[in-house]
Design a protein around this motif. Structure first.
Motif, PDB file in Angstrom:
ATOM      1  N   GLU A  11       1.047  -1.238   0.015  1.00  0.00           N
ATOM      2  CA  GLU A  11       0.025   0.017  -0.026  1.00  0.00           C
ATOM      3  C   GLU A  11       0.719   1.171  -0.127  1.00  0.00           C
ATOM      4  OE1 GLU A  11      -3.207   0.060   2.556  1.00  0.00           O
ATOM      5  OE2 GLU A  11      -3.167  -1.851   2.823  1.00  0.00           O
ATOM      6  N   LYS A  12       0.220   2.531  -0.455  1.00  0.00           N
ATOM      7  CA  LYS A  12       1.001   3.650  -0.541  1.00  0.00           C
ATOM      8  C   LYS A  12       0.968   4.082   0.852  1.00  0.00           C
ATOM      9  CE  LYS A  12       2.024   4.094  -5.028  1.00  0.00           C
ATOM     10  NZ  LYS A  12       3.587   4.039  -5.337  1.00  0.00           N
ATOM     11  N   ILE A  13       1.818   4.963   1.558  1.00  0.00           N
ATOM     12  CA  ILE A  13       1.682   5.731   2.633  1.00  0.00           C
ATOM     13  C   ILE A  13       2.560   6.895   2.448  1.00  0.00           C
ATOM     14  CG2 ILE A  13       1.561   3.700   4.310  1.00  0.00           C
ATOM     15  CD1 ILE A  13       4.364   4.408   4.918  1.00  0.00           C
ATOM     16  N   TYR A  14       2.048   7.910   3.079  1.00  0.00           N
ATOM     17  CA  TYR A  14       2.487   9.312   2.863  1.00  0.00           C
ATOM     18  C   TYR A  14       2.992   9.931   4.190  1.00  0.00           C
ATOM     19  CZ  TYR A  14      -0.123   8.776  -1.476  1.00  0.00           C
ATOM     20  OH  TYR A  14      -0.564   8.411  -2.591  1.00  0.00           O
ATOM     21  N   HIS A  15       3.992  10.787   3.762  1.00  0.00           N
ATOM     22  CA  HIS A  15       4.638  11.678   5.148  1.00  0.00           C
ATOM     23  C   HIS A  15       4.684  12.987   4.611  1.00  0.00           C
ATOM     24  CE1 HIS A  15       5.971   7.761   6.721  1.00  0.00           C
ATOM     25  NE2 HIS A  15       6.983   7.879   5.877  1.00  0.00           N
ATOM     26  N   ILE A  16       3.747  13.932   5.387  1.00  0.00           N
ATOM     27  CA  ILE A  16       3.789  15.324   5.227  1.00  0.00           C
ATOM     28  C   ILE A  16       4.962  16.132   5.825  1.00  0.00           C
ATOM     29  CG2 ILE A  16       2.721  17.544   4.960  1.00  0.00           C
ATOM     30  CD1 ILE A  16       0.336  15.850   4.608  1.00  0.00           C
ATOM     31  N   TYR A  17       5.786  16.872   5.230  1.00  0.00           N
ATOM     32  CA  TYR A  17       6.786  17.728   5.981  1.00  0.00           C
ATOM     33  C   TYR A  17       6.699  19.194   5.814  1.00  0.00           C
ATOM     34  CZ  TYR A  17       9.311  13.232   5.561  1.00  0.00           C
ATOM     35  OH  TYR A  17       9.582  11.914   5.835  1.00  0.00           O
ATOM     36  N   ASP A  18       7.175  19.962   6.835  1.00  0.00           N
ATOM     37  CA  ASP A  18       6.853  21.363   7.124  1.00  0.00           C
ATOM     38  C   ASP A  18       8.234  21.958   6.251  1.00  0.00           C
ATOM     39  OD1 ASP A  18       9.033  21.472   8.967  1.00  0.00           O
ATOM     40  OD2 ASP A  18       7.581  22.028  10.446  1.00  0.00           O
ATOM     41  N   LYS A  19       8.423  23.354   5.880  1.00  0.00           N
ATOM     42  CA  LYS A  19       9.535  23.940   5.381  1.00  0.00           C
ATOM     43  C   LYS A  19      10.995  23.719   6.148  1.00  0.00           C
ATOM     44  CE  LYS A  19       8.909  28.319   7.692  1.00  0.00           C
ATOM     45  NZ  LYS A  19       8.706  29.853   7.838  1.00  0.00           N
ATOM     46  N   ASP A  20      10.701  23.298   7.524  1.00  0.00           N
ATOM     47  CA  ASP A  20      11.968  22.877   8.253  1.00  0.00           C
ATOM     48  C   ASP A  20      12.234  21.383   8.144  1.00  0.00           C
ATOM     49  OD1 ASP A  20      12.344  25.634   9.057  1.00  0.00           O
ATOM     50  OD2 ASP A  20      10.785  25.570  10.609  1.00  0.00           O
ATOM     51  N   SER A  29      -2.615   7.079   5.086  1.00  0.00           N
ATOM     52  CA  SER A  29      -2.939   6.218   4.203  1.00  0.00           C
ATOM     53  C   SER A  29      -3.387   7.438   3.060  1.00  0.00           C
ATOM     54  CB  SER A  29      -4.574   5.662   4.537  1.00  0.00           C
ATOM     55  OG  SER A  29      -5.239   6.787   4.717  1.00  0.00           O
ATOM     56  N   GLU A  30      -3.502   6.638   1.899  1.00  0.00           N
ATOM     57  CA  GLU A  30      -3.902   7.838   0.701  1.00  0.00           C
ATOM     58  C   GLU A  30      -5.079   8.750   1.065  1.00  0.00           C
ATOM     59  OE1 GLU A  30      -4.241   7.805  -4.118  1.00  0.00           O
ATOM     60  OE2 GLU A  30      -4.077   5.733  -2.988  1.00  0.00           O
ATOM     61  N   GLU A  31      -6.128   8.189   1.628  1.00  0.00           N
ATOM     62  CA  GLU A  31      -7.337   8.943   1.797  1.00  0.00           C
ATOM     63  C   GLU A  31      -7.068   9.969   2.923  1.00  0.00           C
ATOM     64  OE1 GLU A  31     -11.453   8.004   3.920  1.00  0.00           O
ATOM     65  OE2 GLU A  31     -11.048   6.335   2.609  1.00  0.00           O
ATOM     66  N   GLU A  32      -6.347   9.484   4.033  1.00  0.00           N
ATOM     67  CA  GLU A  32      -5.972  10.553   4.939  1.00  0.00           C
ATOM     68  C   GLU A  32      -4.947  11.487   4.333  1.00  0.00           C
ATOM     69  OE1 GLU A  32      -5.597   7.746   8.832  1.00  0.00           O
ATOM     70  OE2 GLU A  32      -3.989   7.551   7.450  1.00  0.00           O
ATOM     71  N   PHE A  33      -3.977  11.249   3.488  1.00  0.00           N
ATOM     72  CA  PHE A  33      -3.152  12.179   3.038  1.00  0.00           C
ATOM     73  C   PHE A  33      -3.803  13.232   2.189  1.00  0.00           C
ATOM     74  CE2 PHE A  33      -1.137  13.401  -1.098  1.00  0.00           C
ATOM     75  CZ  PHE A  33      -0.144  14.199  -0.563  1.00  0.00           C
ATOM     76  N   ARG A  34      -4.835  12.634   1.081  1.00  0.00           N
ATOM     77  CA  ARG A  34      -5.566  13.657   0.346  1.00  0.00           C
ATOM     78  C   ARG A  34      -6.331  14.730   1.035  1.00  0.00           C
ATOM     79  NH1 ARG A  34      -5.799  11.925  -4.853  1.00  0.00           N
ATOM     80  NH2 ARG A  34      -5.177  10.057  -5.283  1.00  0.00           N
ATOM     81  N   ALA A  35      -7.078  14.095   2.344  1.00  0.00           N
ATOM     82  CA  ALA A  35      -7.863  15.249   3.262  1.00  0.00           C
ATOM     83  C   ALA A  35      -6.729  16.342   3.926  1.00  0.00           C
ATOM     84  CB  ALA A  35      -8.244  14.370   4.374  1.00  0.00           C
ATOM     85  N   LYS A  36      -5.632  15.823   4.519  1.00  0.00           N
ATOM     86  CA  LYS A  36      -4.784  16.659   5.233  1.00  0.00           C
ATOM     87  C   LYS A  36      -4.206  17.446   4.167  1.00  0.00           C
ATOM     88  CE  LYS A  36      -2.507  17.173   8.901  1.00  0.00           C
ATOM     89  NZ  LYS A  36      -2.955  17.811  10.202  1.00  0.00           N
ATOM     90  N   TRP A  37      -3.750  16.916   3.149  1.00  0.00           N
ATOM     91  CA  TRP A  37      -3.085  17.957   2.017  1.00  0.00           C
ATOM     92  C   TRP A  37      -3.749  18.979   1.612  1.00  0.00           C
ATOM     93  CZ3 TRP A  37       1.970  18.593   1.097  1.00  0.00           C
ATOM     94  CH2 TRP A  37       2.325  19.366  -0.249  1.00  0.00           C
ATOM     95  N   ASN A  38      -5.040  18.691   1.253  1.00  0.00           N
ATOM     96  CA  ASN A  38      -6.090  19.643   0.868  1.00  0.00           C
ATOM     97  C   ASN A  38      -6.441  20.665   1.673  1.00  0.00           C
ATOM     98  OD1 ASN A  38      -6.458  18.412  -1.990  1.00  0.00           O
ATOM     99  ND2 ASN A  38      -8.276  17.310  -1.260  1.00  0.00           N
ATOM    100  N   HIS A  39      -6.197  20.361   3.224  1.00  0.00           N
ATOM    101  CA  HIS A  39      -6.415  21.444   4.097  1.00  0.00           C
ATOM    102  C   HIS A  39      -4.919  22.206   4.257  1.00  0.00           C
ATOM    103  CE1 HIS A  39      -7.124  22.999   8.052  1.00  0.00           C
ATOM    104  NE2 HIS A  39      -6.065  22.676   8.441  1.00  0.00           N
ATOM    105  N   LEU A  40      -3.793  21.383   4.162  1.00  0.00           N
ATOM    106  CA  LEU A  40      -2.593  22.211   4.270  1.00  0.00           C
ATOM    107  C   LEU A  40      -2.386  23.073   3.149  1.00  0.00           C
ATOM    108  CD1 LEU A  40      -0.545  19.440   5.883  1.00  0.00           C
ATOM    109  CD2 LEU A  40      -1.401  21.424   6.939  1.00  0.00           C
ATOM    110  N   THR A  41      -2.754  22.804   1.896  1.00  0.00           N
ATOM    111  CA  THR A  41      -2.187  23.489   0.597  1.00  0.00           C
ATOM    112  C   THR A  41      -3.178  24.811   0.822  1.00  0.00           C
ATOM    113  OG1 THR A  41      -3.991  22.334  -0.572  1.00  0.00           O
ATOM    114  CG2 THR A  41      -1.564  21.786  -0.551  1.00  0.00           C
TER     115      THR A  41
END
Length: 71
Positions: A11-20, A29-41
């Motif tokens: 399965e694909k997993i994702y990590h999100i990093y800040d500018k630092d 998970s992909e579903e969690e990533f999409r929701a979080k990424w849409n919020h963060l962008t």
């Protein structure tokens, strides 16, 4: 998304990093990533993400998983 490599389901997993380059959202998970990424962008901060293939058999071995996350 599921990926099959040599008859092993990964399965694909994702990590999100800040500018630092600090991981602010690990092992999504992909579903969690999409929701979080849409919020963060929508924010003014800059973020990057990393997409990995997770092998469930390997990730059950916690010491190996810790080693992978340190690199």
């Amino acid at each position: 998304m599921l990926l099959v490599v040599d008859d092993t389901v990964m399965e694909k997993i994702y990590h999100i990093y800040d500018k630092d380059n600090q991981c602010v959202s690990p092992c999504l998970s992909e579903e969690e990533f999409r929701a979080k990424w849409n919020h963060l962008t929508g924010e003014k901060e800059e973020y990057e993400y990393e997409e990995l293939d997770e092998n469930p058999e390997i990730s059950q071995n916690a010491s190996y998983w810790q080693t992978l996350n340190r690199t």
